[in-house]
Write an enzyme that holds these catalytic residues in place. Structure first.
Site, PDB file in Angstrom:
ATOM      1  CG  ASN A 172      -1.970   0.905   1.412  1.00 20.48           C
ATOM      2  OD1 ASN A 172      -1.789   2.225   0.502  1.00 20.48           O
ATOM      3  ND2 ASN A 172      -3.215   1.144   1.768  1.00 20.48           N
ATOM      4  CG  ASP A 173       1.270   2.891   3.285  1.00 19.31           C
ATOM      5  OD1 ASP A 173       0.514   3.630   3.394  1.00 19.31           O
ATOM      6  OD2 ASP A 173       1.857   2.242   4.513  1.00 19.31           O
ATOM      7  CB  VAL A 174       5.755   0.249  -0.768  1.00 20.15           C
ATOM      8  CG1 VAL A 174       6.591   0.104   0.222  1.00 20.15           C
ATOM      9  CG2 VAL A 174       5.055  -0.390  -1.482  1.00 20.15           C
TER      10      VAL A 174
END
Lengths: 105, 471
Positions: free
Chosen positions: B396-398
């Site tokens: 997600n964040d990456v």
């Protein structure tokens, strides 16, 4: 003044230790610097096992405790167990990780 | 005989350096680990049988020593053999905590001797006392911190922070240093108890040090605590004039610190920022501020299967979701099947995907995914332009474009995988819940993105069946 003298004397008396510290700092940085990110987890784990060398301190504590000094015996015994966990667990986990890095063709 | 012990320690030191060096190359890594382990064994047994104290006495209490080695060895081996690949980061944290506790216990026992000197009115060696304090404080912080990090990674401990916690932590740290400094020069029979106050406060500091730090930063924290334990071990080296402890400890302390910095760089954060723990605080603010942008679309399994089966090039982006679902083997099966059909399949690996740098590499290696299929971030970003389908598995964040576009985002500036350059993006997630950093992801609402909800393993199995049924 007395404090500064004390510190200076300490540095002189242990100077080879300080040289080791300085050289090891540079060596540690140099050796790790070129690690590919693939190996970050095993490397951290391997380094974790290496600082388990603290076990040697635990063995010295345990082995020089007087047999009537129960506190030292118990704490030393605990320290040996924990240190061994760090060393053995660390190396075995690292080996397990690296075992899976074998190239399969 | 003591010359032989010197040689043992020399061998130990050389193997540690050589081992770390070899660990940094995939071809020699395993050997490097074994060499360091062999050196450690030599150093340990050399100490047991050849070490002499200042009075020239050999060690005794062999039953206790070997008992401890046996218990620790058996439990350590079992734990390390049984742990699942996904739980590796926790395990490293736990073992690290054991090392920290060991260093702290050594200080406890050695302080006992000093306390006896004080009671008998003998002079106290200030430099010994200093290394005892350092070993105690650093070891205790490392132990308590590692335990909290361990609890956080396996979900037993939740993030916790209160207003003014930074100031509380700073104050606590100052009190610890102040007390230690005071005791160092003014130790008397009446204030020996302060030592125990210091150890309690150091444990407390370790807890509050790690508690507010967000889960996304846990790898950084473990790496940092790892180097702490290294320094604590080195304190023991100073105390006993033991060069192998000093070498190993400082080596790990330095290397661990560099690794910590490298990780922070990968996330474009400063260490200060991580340590103050502002990630959690800032991100909740941002999440509240950014309104979730309405519509995302779902993709059916058969559509996803068709898109992938007829693609030229598929890029898989693994994340923590893959690790949780233990879907690496199914993922490899899917990859093999697509390759047989003539689809080019590669993996795009973000350096901090998962819970530890390299976590994804370890996981995929377990499933026998070939090395050359794993692309590092820069390589992958060059290839997204020519990629037809990107399949995101629980990352997600990456892949959050806010890191590039939104200066207000807490992850702004973090290098990401630029998946939106590909033609189609399929995102497999369990739900629309935000990732570990707790922020919304624009990517999911873009027109070229479609969502495939469900557990990664189940979804991949169904996907594989669907693709097979296309022929």
């Amino acid at each position: 003044m007395e404090l500064i003298q004390h510190i200076l004397r300490g540095v002189t008396n242990h100077q080879e230790m300080f040289y080791i510290v300085i050289l090891m700092i540079f060596l540690g940085i140099e050796v790790i610097g070129r690690v590919p990110s693939v190996l970050h987890t095993p490397l951290m784990s391997g380094a974790n096992a290496i600082h388990g060398v603290v076990i040697i301190g635990a063995i010295i504590v345990m082995g020089s405790a007087h047999s009537d000094n129960y506190i030292a015996l118990i704490l030393g015994f605990l320290a040996v167990i924990l240190g061994t966990l760090n060393v053995v667990g660390g190396f075995v986990v690292t080996d397990r990780m690296l075992e899976m890095f074998k190239k399969k063709k | 005989m003591e010359h032989i012990l010197t040689i043992c320690y020399l061998i130990g030191s050389i193997t540690f350096i050589l081992g770390l060096k070899m660990l940094s190359n995939p071809a020699t890594a395993r050997k490097g680990n074994l060499i360091a382990a062999a050196g450690m064994t030599i150093a340990i047994f050399g100490t047991i049988f050849l070490y002499r104290d200042e009075a020239g006495n050999l060690l005794h209490n062999y039953a206790w020593i070997f008992g401890g080695l046996l218990i620790g060895g058996i439990v350590g081996t079992l734990a390390a053999k049984k742990v699942k690949m996904t739980a590796m980061p926790e395990m490293v944290s736990l073992f690290n905590g054991m090392g920290g506790a060991c260093a702290a216990l050594i200080s406890f026992v050695e302080f006992g001797h000093i306390a006896k000197h004080v009671q008998e009115g003998l002079p106290v060696n200030t430099s010994s006392l200093l290394t005892i304090f350092l070993g105690l404080i650093i070891g205790s912080v490392s132990f308590a911190g590692s335990m909290i990090a361990w609890g956080k990674l396996n979900g037993k401990v939740k993030d916790f922070s209160f207003t003014g916690q930074h100031i509380f932590n700073l104050a606590l740290f100052a009190i610890i240093l102040g007390l230690a400094g005071f005791l160092l020069f003014n130790i008397t029979v009446a204030n020996i108890y302060l030592f125990y106050v210091i150890s309690f406060l150091a444990l407390l500091y370790g807890v509050f040090f790690v508690l507010p730090i967000g889960g996304a930063d846990m790898p950084v924290v473990i790496s940092l605590l790892n180097s702490f334990t290294g320094v604590a071990a080195a304190c023991g080296g100073f105390l006993y004039g033991n060069k192998v402890m000093l070498t190993g400890g400082i080596l790990v302390g330095a290397a661990g610190t560099l690794l910590t910095i490298l990780m922070c760089k990968a996330m474009n954060r400063s260490i200060q920022n991580v340590l103050i723990g502002s990630f959690g605080a800032k991100s909740t603010g941002a999440a509240g501020g950014a309104s979730p942008q309405g519509n995302y679309k779902e993709i059916s399994l058969s559509d996803a299967a068709t898109v992938m089966a007829y693609a030229n090039k598929v890029m898989i982006v693994p994340g923590y979701g893959l690790a949780v679902a233990q879907a690496q083997h199914t993922c490899h099966e899917l990859e093999k099947y697509l390759e047989e059909k003539g689809v080019e399949v590669k993996y795009a690996i973000h350096p901090v995907a998962g819970r530890m740098p390299g976590h994804m590499n370890v996981l995929l290696a377990e499933a026998d995914v070939s090395y050359d299929k794993l692309l590092e971030m820069e390589e992958a970003n060059d290839e997204f332009k020519t990629t037809d389908v990107v399949l995101i598995l629980g990352a997600n964040d990456v892949v959050n474009p806010a890191a590039k576009n939104d200066p207000a985002s807490p992850i702004y500036g973090m290098p990401i995988l630029e998946v939106e350059q590909a033609k189609t993006v399929i995102v497999n997630k369990r739900s629309m819940k935000p990732g570990y950093a707790g922020i919304e992801n624009d990517l999911f609402f873009q027109p070229k993105t479609s969502m495939l909800f469900g557990d990664a393993k189940v979804a991949l199995q169904k996907l594989l069946t669907e693709i097979k049924s296309i022929d």
